[in-house]
Design an enzyme around this catalytic site. Structure first.
Site, PDB file in Angstrom:
ATOM      1  N   HIS A  12      -1.641   5.038   1.967  1.00 15.27           N
ATOM      2  CA  HIS A  12      -0.102   5.379   1.599  1.00 15.27           C
ATOM      3  C   HIS A  12       0.242   6.444   0.859  1.00 15.27           C
ATOM      4  O   HIS A  12       0.665   6.174  -0.047  1.00 15.27           O
ATOM      5  CB  HIS A  12       0.536   4.190   1.031  1.00 15.27           C
ATOM      6  N   PHE A  13      -0.168   7.498   1.221  1.00 10.66           N
ATOM      7  CA  PHE A  13      -0.608   8.157   2.143  1.00 10.66           C
ATOM      8  C   PHE A  13      -1.687   9.077   1.645  1.00 10.66           C
ATOM      9  O   PHE A  13      -1.661   9.462   0.702  1.00 10.66           O
ATOM     10  CB  PHE A  13       0.296   9.309   3.142  1.00 10.66           C
TER      11      PHE A  13
END
Length: 150
Positions: free
Chosen positions: A53-54
């Site tokens: 994420h991410f």
């Protein structure tokens, strides 16, 4: 009940049933039972959620920022009740109102978690909460929880 209580991680562990990787309060800077709490979550690149994420732009999921604010609020609830968690009951979310995310939280940020007690009516606790980074609000919400027997 004492006022303006600071808590290191060892004291925090006495008031939260959460453990790695879900413990999101590192320290309490101040706590006045029945009133408010200010706590800290140091966000590091080693957080388990950053891998997905991410990968190319790590951002702390907003729901985990809300969870961090809730954990600070629960410490305030326990301090207000002059009790600690046990194996017979648990606090559960029953509502989140007015959640707003104003800025992404990234690795290296220090979240300052603030929760103010609004009321406890018939076992329903309500708090006004906010998270700040460098003096800027990054998230806020009114959180409601209750204690349930296990």
């Amino acid at each position: 009940m004492s006022t303006d209580t600071q808590m290191d991680i060892y004291e925090v562990l006495k008031y939260l049933p959460h453990r790695f990787p879900f413990l999101l309060v590192d320290r309490v800077l101040s706590c006045e039972p029945g009133k408010d709490i200010v706590a800290v979550k140091n966000v590091t690149i080693n957080e388990p959620f950053f891998g997905g994420h991410f990968p190319h732009h790590p951002v702390m999921p907003g729901v985990l920022t809300i969870e961090a604010m809730a954990q600070a609020a629960i410490i305030l609830a326990f301090k207000t009740r002059d009790s600690r968690p046990d194996d017979k009951s648990a606090y559960y979310f029953v509502g989140i109102d007015g959640a707003r995310f104003k800025k992404p939280v990234t690795a290296g940020d220090q979240l300052i978690l603030k929760a103010s007690f609004i009321r406890n009516m018939r076992g329903l606790w309500k708090f006004s909460t906010a998270a700040e980074v460098d003096g800027q609000t990054v998230a806020e919400a009114e959180l409601m929880c209750t204690v349930r027997e296990l």
